[in-house]
Design an enzyme around this catalytic site. Structure first.
Site, PDB file in Angstrom:
ATOM      1  CG  HIS A   6      12.605  31.309  35.674  1.00 42.98           C
ATOM      2  ND1 HIS A   6      12.600  29.947  35.745  1.00 42.98           N
ATOM      3  CD2 HIS A   6      11.607  31.742  36.486  1.00 42.98           C
ATOM      4  CE1 HIS A   6      11.656  29.566  36.589  1.00 42.98           C
ATOM      5  NE2 HIS A   6      11.045  30.621  37.050  1.00 42.98           N
ATOM      6  NE  ARG A  15       9.139  34.105  38.909  1.00 45.82           N
ATOM      7  CZ  ARG A  15       8.197  34.597  38.099  1.00 45.82           C
ATOM      8  NH1 ARG A  15       8.061  35.896  37.947  1.00 45.82           N
ATOM      9  NH2 ARG A  15       7.395  33.786  37.437  1.00 45.82           N
ATOM     10  NE  ARG A  73       8.749  31.600  43.756  1.00 48.45           N
ATOM     11  CZ  ARG A  73       8.706  31.484  42.425  1.00 48.45           C
ATOM     12  NH1 ARG A  73       7.670  30.925  41.854  1.00 48.45           N
ATOM     13  NH2 ARG A  73       9.675  31.935  41.683  1.00 48.45           N
ATOM     14  CD  GLU A 103       5.315  26.269  41.575  1.00 51.11           C
ATOM     15  OE1 GLU A 103       5.525  26.964  40.572  1.00 51.11           O
ATOM     16  OE2 GLU A 103       6.051  26.301  42.575  1.00 51.11           O
ATOM     17  CG  ASN A 142       4.940  30.423  34.350  1.00 50.84           C
ATOM     18  OD1 ASN A 142       4.022  30.704  33.600  1.00 50.84           O
ATOM     19  ND2 ASN A 142       5.574  31.338  35.063  1.00 50.84           N
ATOM     20  CG  ASP A 143       7.264  25.392  37.651  1.00 50.19           C
ATOM     21  OD1 ASP A 143       8.007  24.890  36.787  1.00 50.19           O
ATOM     22  OD2 ASP A 143       7.666  26.233  38.469  1.00 50.19           O
ATOM     23  NE  ARG A 176       9.276  27.635  33.711  1.00 46.42           N
ATOM     24  CZ  ARG A 176       8.902  28.284  34.807  1.00 46.42           C
ATOM     25  NH1 ARG A 176       8.390  27.617  35.833  1.00 46.42           N
ATOM     26  NH2 ARG A 176       9.015  29.580  34.901  1.00 46.42           N
ATOM     27  CB  CYS A 221       1.457  34.419  40.460  1.00 40.34           C
ATOM     28  SG  CYS A 221       2.101  32.831  40.992  1.00 40.34           S
TER      29      CYS A 221
END
Ligand code: PEP
Ligand code: MG
Length: 562
Positions: free
Chosen positions: A194, A301, A337, A436, A459-460, A470, A507
């Site tokens: 992140h 976020r 989100r 995700e 990403n996830d 990650r 996203c």
């Protein structure tokens, strides 16, 4: 001039003065405990995390800098496991019945003073190491209340800062004074952590994984960061400065040229209209999103409202934040989100217990469903703000239909509470989910009828599909973000969405990967949401793409998905 190497995770060039990030001092209480055995277990857990962290740092440095680079962290891991140190901590906890923080502080302090009094210069230096290790363990004990600052009086002249730190947590990154910071340099750090994502959101050049070479940087030193090449020049000579200034000018010219796409539609050369939206982490980021003409906010976020503080944002505070973003986006869609705390994103105000596998643990909607009070507060704030623009809400880390049913029921409960209080909210708020997890992608045909949209969090999705943490930079070379398994899951989710008549966006960071724009568009993705700094280049890419008639999706490595 010395040159150190790392990995550029957010491109660009910056010149400025080094600011070594200082961690805020952790206040250690002297407390008697009723259950020393439980306290010892708490310590053991924090120690295990510290050792894992040090081993990871050592592996990163080894990959980048060889044995020399890894040594510092190896020594620290060894010292953390040292029997004498652990015996001293144990005796303070079990015999004197003190809290773990106090025991660590006391034991490390005693060992550090023994080192400090030694004749041998090498051994004397170990005193600093011992204090460093204690601080690391303390940070794991206090769980996420870590905070870093660059205080006002540390700010130098008008040059801007190149922020240098061994590691930078997401909560620290969001708190930085953006008007001062020109770039980040960190010892550790993975490409899709992140912190790296935030540096891209902020449009700041960032080089991670310089490892032990960070030791060569002194506070106030002139640095030039070339994040495109992953290089940092310490006290650069004039020729280097001239060359890099030239690159900065080229970059500014390229950005200016992209300016023509600011007010353009995101339409492919053969006429397919999609949306290029912005991902934001803080309310302030919305200005950047507007400045580049984002068609909406594809991912806000919201968890960053909860981080970097010891309390929780109440309904009023959240309402004000969501209202501001919606108002500033003036009728363009804003996808918020719901709380996605957990794993690397910790909120001290939630006092979550430490976990062995936080990425697979109590995170995101699992917290919302375990603590409905938290979710209801956020839902009420969102619903109230919905009167000020076009709100959409999405739930992170969904794996089952049952979760969606429960979350929608809670959402309705929040709406009923507002109705009873006579508080207005918009009739139409789109409700979506993030795709995700492999589970969500694989049952996306069932989930699609339950929601208004999907947003694919690559990403996830990458982390969970490839079983690849990650956060762990040592795994970067194994991280194939174009892996066919991921592309098949995306393709299936897009098809599921379209069969159910709902829209689908991406996203995650893959949306900003220029080599994937065409493939994602061919799959049928309706929206790409990227860091504000990437909006214009992605839109340019979209406008240059010619999709033609039902051409197959070309995957990487020559394979083709029907
Ligand atoms: C993702 O997982 O792709 C995503 C967009 O969410 P985050 O990076 O915040 O986990
Ligand atoms: Mg995610």
């Amino acid at each position: 001039m010395r040159i150190i190497h790392g990995k550029g995770v957010s491109g660009g060039v910056a010149i400025g003065e080094a600011r070594l990030l200082k961690k805020e001092h952790i206040c250690v209480e002297d407390r008697a405990v009723d259950d020393p055995d439980a306290e010892w277990s708490r310590y053991e857990e924090a120690l295990a995390r510290t050792v894992t962290e040090l081993e990871q740092l050592s592996a990163w440095s080894m990959g980048e800098l060889g044995q020399g680079g890894a040594q510092l962290f190896e020594v620290h891991a060894m010292m953390a496991r040292d029997e004498d140190f652990n015996e001293a901590v144990r005796s303070v906890i079990l015999t004197r019945r003190k809290n773990a923080e106090y025991a660590v502080n006391e034991a490390a302090g005693q060992i550090a003073s023994v080192f400090a009094s030694m004749e041998d210069a090498y051994m004397r230096e170990r005193a600093t190491d011992m204090r460093d290790i204690a601080e690391r363990i303390l940070r794991h004990l206090v769980g996420g209340s870590e905070r870093a600052t660059v205080s006002a009086d540390e700010h130098g002249g008008g040059m801007g800062d190149i922020l240098c730190a061994y590691d930078l947590t997401p909560s620290e990154t969001v708190q930085l004074d953006r008007s001062r910071v020109r770039a980040f340099v960190t010892g550790g750090g993975a490409t899709n952590s992140h912190t790296a994502i935030l540096s891209r959101t902020m449009g700041l050049p960032a080089v991670v994984r310089v490892g032990e070479a960070l030791e060569h940087i002194r506070d106030g030193m002139l640095l030039a960061v070339d994040a495109d090449e992953g290089l940092i020049y310490l006290e650069p000579d004039e020729a280097t400065l001239d060359r890099l200034r030239g690159r900065m000018e080229d970059g500014a010219r390229a950005r200016a040229a992209l300016g023509q796409y600011r007010d353009r539609e995101s339409r492919t050369a053969d006429g397919r209209l999609i949306e290029v939206c912005a991902n934001i982490g803080r309310v302030e980021d919305v200005r950047e999103a507007r400045a580049v003409g984002a068609e909406g906010i594809g991912l806000f976020r919201s968890e960053f409202l909860y981080m970097g503080r010891n309390d929780l944002p109440d309904e009023e505070e959240q309402f004000a934040a969501y209202r501001q973003v919606l108002t500033e986006m003036a009728g363009r869609r804003v996808v918020v989100r719901t709380l996605d705390i957990g794993a690397d994103k910790q909120a001290a105000g939630l006092s979550l217990p430490p976990e062995d596998n936080p990425a697979l643990g109590l995170r995101a909607i699992r917290i919302s469903l375990s603590r409905p009070d938290l979710f209801l507060t956020q839902a009420r704030a969102l619903l109230r703000a919905s009167c000020y623009g076009r709100l959409a809400v999405m739930f992170p880390l969904v794996v089952s239909e049952r979760e969606v049913v429960e979350l929608r029921a809670l959402w309705e409960q929040a709406a009923d509470e507002l109705r009873e209080r006579g508080i207005p909210f918009a009739k139409e708020v789109e409700i979506g989910i993030m795709i995700e997890t492999p589970a969500a992608a694989l049952i996306s045909d069932r989930l699609a009828s339950m929601v208004d949209f999907f947003s694919i969090g690559t990403n996830d999705l990458t982390q969970y599909t490839l079983a690849l943490d990650r956060q762990n930079a040592a795994l970067d070379r194994f991280c194939d973000t174009h892996h066919e398994a991921i592309l098949r899951l995306i393709r299936f989710a897009v098809d599921s969405a379209h069969r159910a008549g709902i829209w689908v966006g991406v996203c995650g960071e893959l949306a900003a990967d220029p080599t994937m724009t065409e493939a994602l568009l061919r799959m049928g993705v309706d929206e790409l949401s990227v860091a504000p700094s990437a909006v214009l280049s992605v839109r340019e890419r979209v406008c240059r793409t010619h999709l033609g008639e039902r051409a197959p999706v070309q995957m990487m490595k020559g394979s083709v998905l029907e």
